[in-house]
Motif scaffolding. Structure first.
Motif, PDB file in Angstrom:
ATOM      1  N   VAL A  52       0.930  -1.140  -0.371  1.00 18.79           N
ATOM      2  CA  VAL A  52      -0.066  -0.184  -0.427  1.00 18.79           C
ATOM      3  C   VAL A  52       0.397   1.171  -0.117  1.00 18.79           C
ATOM      4  CG1 VAL A  52      -1.587   1.261   1.517  1.00 18.79           C
ATOM      5  CG2 VAL A  52      -2.007  -1.152   0.873  1.00 18.79           C
ATOM      6  N   ILE A  53       0.613   2.305  -0.910  1.00 18.17           N
ATOM      7  CA  ILE A  53       1.264   2.986  -1.246  1.00 18.17           C
ATOM      8  C   ILE A  53       0.469   4.093  -0.696  1.00 18.17           C
ATOM      9  CG2 ILE A  53       3.059   4.575  -2.954  1.00 18.17           C
ATOM     10  CD1 ILE A  53       4.059   1.954  -2.422  1.00 18.17           C
ATOM     11  N   VAL A  54       0.875   4.748   0.015  1.00 16.70           N
ATOM     12  CA  VAL A  54       0.103   7.130  -0.184  1.00 16.70           C
ATOM     13  C   VAL A  54       0.785   7.054  -1.340  1.00 16.70           C
ATOM     14  CG1 VAL A  54       1.194   7.883   2.302  1.00 16.70           C
ATOM     15  CG2 VAL A  54      -0.681   8.894   1.504  1.00 16.70           C
ATOM     16  N   ARG A  55       0.255   8.294  -2.179  1.00 18.24           N
ATOM     17  CA  ARG A  55       0.682   9.072  -2.545  1.00 18.24           C
ATOM     18  C   ARG A  55       0.461  11.248  -2.135  1.00 18.24           C
ATOM     19  NH1 ARG A  55       3.270  10.307  -7.666  1.00 18.24           N
ATOM     20  NH2 ARG A  55       2.218  12.311  -8.296  1.00 18.24           N
ATOM     21  N   PHE A  56       1.137  12.159  -2.203  1.00 11.83           N
ATOM     22  CA  PHE A  56       0.314  13.425  -1.908  1.00 11.83           C
ATOM     23  C   PHE A  56       0.768  14.073  -3.111  1.00 11.83           C
ATOM     24  CE2 PHE A  56       0.674  11.622   2.130  1.00 11.83           C
ATOM     25  CZ  PHE A  56       0.013  12.061   3.127  1.00 11.83           C
ATOM     26  N   ASP A  57      -0.224  14.318  -3.746  1.00 11.16           N
ATOM     27  CA  ASP A  57      -0.248  15.627  -5.401  1.00 11.16           C
ATOM     28  C   ASP A  57       0.748  16.848  -4.582  1.00 11.16           C
ATOM     29  OD1 ASP A  57      -0.147  13.222  -6.415  1.00 11.16           O
ATOM     30  OD2 ASP A  57      -2.320  13.633  -7.028  1.00 11.16           O
ATOM     31  N   GLY A  58       0.523  16.769  -3.385  1.00  6.50           N
ATOM     32  CA  GLY A  58       0.929  18.855  -3.298  1.00  6.50           C
ATOM     33  C   GLY A  58       1.124  19.156  -1.763  1.00  6.50           C
ATOM     34  N   ARG A 118      -3.551  19.518  -3.479  1.00  9.06           N
ATOM     35  CA  ARG A 118      -3.788  18.904  -4.492  1.00  9.06           C
ATOM     36  C   ARG A 118      -4.112  17.513  -3.502  1.00  9.06           C
ATOM     37  NH1 ARG A 118      -2.931  22.680  -6.963  1.00  9.06           N
ATOM     38  NH2 ARG A 118      -1.682  22.797  -8.589  1.00  9.06           N
ATOM     39  N   ASP A 119      -4.820  16.077  -4.331  1.00 12.13           N
ATOM     40  CA  ASP A 119      -4.869  15.090  -4.106  1.00 12.13           C
ATOM     41  C   ASP A 119      -4.484  14.189  -3.040  1.00 12.13           C
ATOM     42  OD1 ASP A 119      -7.473  15.912  -5.535  1.00 12.13           O
ATOM     43  OD2 ASP A 119      -7.235  14.947  -7.251  1.00 12.13           O
ATOM     44  N   VAL A 120      -4.565  12.962  -2.644  1.00 13.56           N
ATOM     45  CA  VAL A 120      -3.651  12.103  -1.885  1.00 13.56           C
ATOM     46  C   VAL A 120      -4.567  10.803  -2.574  1.00 13.56           C
ATOM     47  CG1 VAL A 120      -3.382  11.187   0.398  1.00 13.56           C
ATOM     48  CG2 VAL A 120      -3.352  13.676   0.199  1.00 13.56           C
ATOM     49  N   TRP A 121      -3.875   9.949  -2.968  1.00 16.55           N
ATOM     50  CA  TRP A 121      -4.067   8.747  -3.261  1.00 16.55           C
ATOM     51  C   TRP A 121      -3.311   7.599  -2.212  1.00 16.55           C
ATOM     52  CZ3 TRP A 121      -7.087   8.932  -7.476  1.00 16.55           C
ATOM     53  CH2 TRP A 121      -7.333  10.453  -8.113  1.00 16.55           C
ATOM     54  N   PHE A 122      -4.139   6.192  -2.119  1.00 20.02           N
ATOM     55  CA  PHE A 122      -3.797   5.289  -1.012  1.00 20.02           C
ATOM     56  C   PHE A 122      -3.982   4.378  -2.904  1.00 20.02           C
ATOM     57  CE2 PHE A 122      -5.186   7.456   1.923  1.00 20.02           C
ATOM     58  CZ  PHE A 122      -4.727   7.155   2.717  1.00 20.02           C
ATOM     59  N   LYS A 123      -2.685   3.059  -3.076  1.00 15.39           N
ATOM     60  CA  LYS A 123      -2.386   3.154  -4.337  1.00 15.39           C
ATOM     61  C   LYS A 123      -1.663   1.527  -3.903  1.00 15.39           C
ATOM     62  CE  LYS A 123       0.736   4.691  -5.908  1.00 15.39           C
ATOM     63  NZ  LYS A 123       1.529   5.380  -7.162  1.00 15.39           N
ATOM     64  N   THR A 124      -2.588   0.457  -4.158  1.00 22.05           N
ATOM     65  CA  THR A 124      -1.624  -0.542  -3.773  1.00 22.05           C
ATOM     66  C   THR A 124      -1.138  -1.360  -5.258  1.00 22.05           C
ATOM     67  OG1 THR A 124      -4.645  -1.825  -4.887  1.00 22.05           O
ATOM     68  CG2 THR A 124      -4.424  -1.498  -2.101  1.00 22.05           C
ATOM     69  N   THR A 125      -0.586  -2.251  -4.861  1.00 16.29           N
ATOM     70  CA  THR A 125       0.544  -2.955  -5.819  1.00 16.29           C
ATOM     71  C   THR A 125       0.748  -4.116  -5.604  1.00 16.29           C
ATOM     72  OG1 THR A 125       2.747  -1.867  -5.221  1.00 16.29           O
ATOM     73  CG2 THR A 125       1.866  -0.253  -5.834  1.00 16.29           C
ATOM     74  N   GLU A 126       1.640  -4.559  -6.762  1.00 10.29           N
ATOM     75  CA  GLU A 126       1.684  -6.069  -6.341  1.00 10.29           C
ATOM     76  C   GLU A 126       3.507  -6.476  -5.125  1.00 10.29           C
ATOM     77  OE1 GLU A 126       0.907  -9.179  -7.166  1.00 10.29           O
ATOM     78  OE2 GLU A 126      -1.337  -8.235  -8.152  1.00 10.29           O
ATOM     79  N   LEU A 127       3.984  -7.574  -4.751  1.00  7.95           N
ATOM     80  CA  LEU A 127       4.894  -7.307  -4.339  1.00  7.95           C
ATOM     81  C   LEU A 127       6.503  -6.407  -4.804  1.00  7.95           C
ATOM     82  CD1 LEU A 127       5.095 -10.743  -2.336  1.00  7.95           C
ATOM     83  CD2 LEU A 127       4.695  -8.658  -1.045  1.00  7.95           C
ATOM     84  N   ILE A 128       5.991  -6.512  -6.110  1.00  9.11           N
ATOM     85  CA  ILE A 128       7.525  -5.710  -6.799  1.00  9.11           C
ATOM     86  C   ILE A 128       6.551  -4.781  -7.467  1.00  9.11           C
ATOM     87  CG2 ILE A 128       9.585  -6.098  -8.527  1.00  9.11           C
ATOM     88  CD1 ILE A 128       9.566  -8.924  -7.310  1.00  9.11           C
ATOM     89  N   TYR A 129       7.687  -3.994  -7.230  1.00  4.69           N
ATOM     90  CA  TYR A 129       6.445  -2.909  -8.388  1.00  4.69           C
ATOM     91  C   TYR A 129       8.080  -1.376  -8.642  1.00  4.69           C
ATOM     92  CZ  TYR A 129       6.691  -0.150  -4.394  1.00  4.69           C
ATOM     93  OH  TYR A 129       7.050   0.565  -2.797  1.00  4.69           O
ATOM     94  N   ILE A 130       7.035  -1.037  -9.832  1.00  2.00           N
ATOM     95  CA  ILE A 130       7.887   0.803 -10.641  1.00  2.00           C
ATOM     96  C   ILE A 130       7.027   1.735  -9.978  1.00  2.00           C
ATOM     97  CG2 ILE A 130       8.835   2.048 -12.634  1.00  2.00           C
ATOM     98  CD1 ILE A 130       9.282  -0.683 -13.512  1.00  2.00           C
ATOM     99  N   GLU A 131       7.140   2.963  -9.022  1.00  2.00           N
ATOM    100  CA  GLU A 131       6.959   3.649  -8.889  1.00  2.00           C
ATOM    101  C   GLU A 131       6.644   4.385  -9.826  1.00  2.00           C
ATOM    102  OE1 GLU A 131       8.236   6.113  -4.989  1.00  2.00           O
ATOM    103  OE2 GLU A 131       8.217   4.076  -4.052  1.00  2.00           O
ATOM    104  N   GLU A 132       5.934   5.538  -9.531  1.00  2.00           N
ATOM    105  CA  GLU A 132       5.811   6.631 -10.444  1.00  2.00           C
ATOM    106  C   GLU A 132       6.713   7.052 -10.720  1.00  2.00           C
ATOM    107  OE1 GLU A 132       2.243   8.799  -9.946  1.00  2.00           O
ATOM    108  OE2 GLU A 132       0.814   7.607  -9.229  1.00  2.00           O
ATOM    109  N   ASN A 133       7.065   7.490 -12.210  1.00  3.75           N
ATOM    110  CA  ASN A 133       8.214   8.347 -12.063  1.00  3.75           C
ATOM    111  C   ASN A 133       9.559   7.522 -11.895  1.00  3.75           C
ATOM    112  OD1 ASN A 133       6.197  10.971 -13.026  1.00  3.75           O
ATOM    113  ND2 ASN A 133       6.314  11.673 -10.551  1.00  3.75           N
TER     114      ASN A 133
END
Length: 195
Positions: A52-58, A118-133
């Motif tokens: 689980v990743i939390v992303r803050f856009d700003g 800006r928006d705040v997101w909760f993202k789910t990924t597999e165990l191995i992943y590539i982050e945005e950017n």
């Protein structure tokens, strides 16, 4: 204010809509050094995902992210997005995310505001992943041909137990047709989880 200062004051938090700027409420002192706190309480359902990743856009300005009372990470710049892997901090029960935002003046030529803009997101990924950017593509002209370089930083490699991850690259033309190309070399790099 620090984390210990807000404990026992959870009932004083007010619901806000994003984007939110707490400085604008005091128009007589728009550049006052101050600290704001944001709180989000969630069920344990997020724990079911592999990561689980939390992303803050700003968020302006300097911030610290807490999950269930533990420091997840700091971000010291107010003009770019940032994210943290919060998987290891989650519980099966209720989860509390706290964001501390510190505003210090002077810091900008114009009014910047303070808070989550800006928006705040909760993202789910597999165990191995590539982050945005975390994928970079560059080209270099080589006579009549072009050399295309793709760099990607892979997270979660600790679960591979020493094996190297493999990334498959495909190239498409403007019409969506796959282009055959020669792979000159292939390397992969693993990054430790963000802390």
């Amino acid at each position: 204010t620090e984390l210990a200062d807000i404990r026992g004051r959870e009932a004083q938090f007010q619901a806000v809509e994003l984007p939110h700027d707490w400085l604008i409420y005091n128009t007589k002192n728009l550049y006052e050094d101050s600290c704001g706190w944001y709180r989000k309480v969630m069920s344990g359902d997020l724990k079911q995902a592999e990561r689980v990743i939390v992303r803050f856009d700003g968020v302006y300005m300097d911030s610290t992210v807490y999950m269930n009372g533990q420091v997840v990470g700091d971000w010291k710049y107010g003009y770019s997005a940032f994210c943290f892997d919060i998987t290891e901090y989650l519980t099966q029960e209720q989860n509390e995310l706290l964001l501390q935002v510190r505003f210090q003046s002077p810091n900008s030529r114009w009014y910047s505001g303070a808070g989550i803009y800006r928006d705040v997101w909760f993202k789910t990924t597999e165990l191995i992943y590539i982050e945005e950017n975390d994928i970079y593509v560059s080209t270099k002209k080589q006579g009549k041909d072009f050399e295309l370089t793709v760099e990607a930083w892979i997270h979660g490699c600790e679960c591979l137990q020493g094996e190297k991850p493999v990334i498959q690259n495909k190239l498409y033309d403007a019409n969506g047709h796959e282009i055959n190309f020669a792979m000159l070399s292939e390397e992969s790099e693993c990054r430790d989880r963000t802390k």
